[in-house]
Design a protein around this motif. Structure first.
Motif, PDB file in Angstrom:
ATOM      1  N   VAL A  48       0.861  -1.191   0.000  1.00 33.96           N
ATOM      2  CA  VAL A  48       0.000   0.000   0.000  1.00 33.96           C
ATOM      3  C   VAL A  48       0.892   1.234   0.000  1.00 33.96           C
ATOM      4  O   VAL A  48       1.786   1.361   0.843  1.00 33.96           O
ATOM      5  CB  VAL A  48      -0.918   0.040   1.241  1.00 33.96           C
ATOM      6  CG1 VAL A  48      -1.837   1.255   1.177  1.00 33.96           C
ATOM      7  CG2 VAL A  48      -1.735  -1.237   1.352  1.00 33.96           C
ATOM      8  N   ASN A  52      -0.475   8.105  -2.327  1.00 34.11           N
ATOM      9  CA  ASN A  52      -1.763   8.309  -3.003  1.00 34.11           C
ATOM     10  C   ASN A  52      -2.733   8.971  -2.032  1.00 34.11           C
ATOM     11  O   ASN A  52      -3.100   8.381  -1.012  1.00 34.11           O
ATOM     12  CB  ASN A  52      -2.312   6.952  -3.458  1.00 34.11           C
ATOM     13  CG  ASN A  52      -3.570   7.095  -4.295  1.00 34.11           C
ATOM     14  OD1 ASN A  52      -4.382   7.992  -4.088  1.00 34.11           O
ATOM     15  ND2 ASN A  52      -3.762   6.180  -5.233  1.00 34.11           N
ATOM     16  N   LEU A  55      -5.720   6.904  -0.801  1.00 43.70           N
ATOM     17  CA  LEU A  55      -5.444   5.861   0.183  1.00 43.70           C
ATOM     18  C   LEU A  55      -5.204   6.450   1.568  1.00 43.70           C
ATOM     19  O   LEU A  55      -5.436   5.775   2.586  1.00 43.70           O
ATOM     20  CB  LEU A  55      -4.240   5.025  -0.250  1.00 43.70           C
ATOM     21  CG  LEU A  55      -4.451   4.146  -1.488  1.00 43.70           C
ATOM     22  CD1 LEU A  55      -3.173   3.410  -1.850  1.00 43.70           C
ATOM     23  CD2 LEU A  55      -5.574   3.148  -1.250  1.00 43.70           C
ATOM     24  N   ILE A  63      -8.005  -0.938   6.593  1.00 42.06           N
ATOM     25  CA  ILE A  63      -7.178  -1.771   5.718  1.00 42.06           C
ATOM     26  C   ILE A  63      -7.034  -3.173   6.309  1.00 42.06           C
ATOM     27  O   ILE A  63      -7.189  -4.178   5.617  1.00 42.06           O
ATOM     28  CB  ILE A  63      -5.802  -1.115   5.499  1.00 42.06           C
ATOM     29  CG1 ILE A  63      -5.959   0.170   4.670  1.00 42.06           C
ATOM     30  CG2 ILE A  63      -4.843  -2.076   4.797  1.00 42.06           C
ATOM     31  CD1 ILE A  63      -4.692   0.970   4.519  1.00 42.06           C
TER      32      ILE A  63
END
Length: 421
Positions: A48, A52, A55, A63
């Motif tokens: 991950v 971003n 995110l 998550i």
């Protein structure tokens, strides 16, 4: 190779360092090892990137709640180790406490995390992850790494900066036939710096454009996104202004006057640059903490290429002397990178004699004077006075091409000094 040894450790592996130095690439290489060499099923590798913005809106708990569905089994029933990679995790608030919760559950999970902000990464780990996390400081490529990459014929060896002078002399004799090639590579290194991507570009204009993009990306992503800065233009102007002061003592009041900002703002912005691994300010060496704090700081850049791209003019011979001193600092700093934030110094004597860089080897000060382009001598006043004042047994003078020793002072060509470990 150091990081690969930790693949099966329970402890969290953290990579910290400037943007584009290779942290994410190292994660990809570890993932490649897991999938191709260790034959780990892709289901058990999760990556991950919190670079971003979308995110970053997710909570770590969210998550983790999704992971059992991804791997098709509950986390508490894992028989195979799960490898979780969180890139740029410092951008999440309270990430340390969140990972601590999952870490302490004792599941079969190995965490890898990276961060491009030293303060936020360390602050995030805080006391909550003490004893649970190990840090690796990832710097741009060193001169030695570039030589190993470009010159397979040069017989590089692991020779320590603290080795006896006789061993260094023998090493010099073995590689001195390659000195012309090493000097050419050194000049390129001083000009381009060590960011890996830059060494894949042959066009100088593209190299400069890429480095300028790195600067903008670092200022925007690692400082402006997280700091309350009302005039972003001043931050960029300040960094560009600093490029004229590489390897020089700096006066905060002078910068405040030029930029028309408060003295405290100057100090704050400098701390932001250090936090993002752009610059470092070395204190004057003294046994008195008060002198350490109050005397003028000396400015260095972690990557000369990034600095040169913001200089907006061609490099003169005098600039290469400055770049040589900066390279000496960066290399001395990198030799202590396992300390995470080693204290680096310079020295000013009572009669204004100076030692350019003071580092520590085996907890003892090591003075390093740079005489790049000058006629070298082991009787340099600054280094001799430092050794006498602080009862130091060894010192180094870095030259352009001269090698020699006298008593406990060793003269080393810059290319040789940068090849030592």
């Amino acid at each position: 190779s150091e990081i690969e040894k930790e693949i099966n450790d329970q402890k969290i592996t953290a990579l910290m360092g400037p943007r584009r130095a290779g942290k994410t690439t190292l994660l990809y290489q570890i993932i490649h090892q897991l999938l191709s060499v260790r034959k780990v099923h892709p289901r058990y590798v999760i990556f991950v990137s919190f670079d971003n913005p979308k995110l970053r809106r997710l909570d770590l708990d969210t998550i983790f709640s999704d992971i059992p569905e991804m791997i098709e089994q509950p986390l508490d029933s894992l028989k195979t180790k799960l490898y979780v990679f969180f890139d740029e995790i410092h951008k999440l608030p309270d990430w340390g406490n969140k990972i601590k919760y999952w870490y302490d559950l004792g599941y079969q999970i190995k965490f890898f995390v990276t961060g491009s902000s030293s303060i936020r990464l360390l602050k995030g780990s805080g006391e909550s992850l003490t004893g649970r996390i190990g840090f690796h400081f990832i710097m741009p490529l060193s001169f030695r790494e570039i030589v190993a990459y470009q010159h397979k014929d040069i017989p590089l060896e692991k020779i320590s900066i603290q080795d006896q002078s006789e061993r260094i002399r023998k090493y010099y004799a073995r590689i001195s036939p390659f000195s012309k090639s090493l000097q050419i590579t050194l000049n390129a290194y001083l000009e381009k710096g060590g960011f890996p991507q830059i060494w894949t570009l042959s066009d100088k204009d593209k190299q400069t454009e890429e480095l300028q993009a790195y600067k903008i990306l670092t200022l925007n992503r690692d400082i402006l996104e997280f700091k309350d800065i009302r005039e972003p233009r001043i931050l960029s102007d300040f960094f560009d202004l600093l490029t004229d002061f590489m390897a020089q003592r700096i006066n905060y009041a002078q910068f405040a006057g030029i930029l028309k900002i408060k003295l405290d703002t100057v100090k704050q912005y400098l701390s932001y640059f250090e936090e993002a691994y752009l610059t470092y300010t070395a204190s004057v060496y003294s046994l008195s903490k008060i002198v350490n704090t109050r005397k003028e700081k000396k400015l260095f850049f972690f990557d000369s290429g990034l600095r040169n791209a913001s200089l907006f003019r061609d490099l003169s011979p005098e600039q290469f002397r400055t770049l040589a001193e900066n390279a000496v600092f960066v290399h001395a700093f990198s030799l202590r990178r396992k300390e995470l934030f080693p204290k680096m110094f310079y020295w000013l004597g009572k009669d204004k004699e100076e030692v350019d860089v003071v580092t520590f080897v085996r907890n003892k000060p090591l003075p390093i004077e740079v005489k790049y382009g000058d006629s070298p001598t082991t009787k340099h006043r600054g280094i001799c006075n430092f050794m006498e004042t602080f009862q130091v047994k060894n010192g180094i003078i870095v030259t352009k091409d001269y090698f020699g020793t006298e008593k406990n002072v060793t003269c080393l060509p810059l290319w040789l000094f940068l090849l030592l470990d």
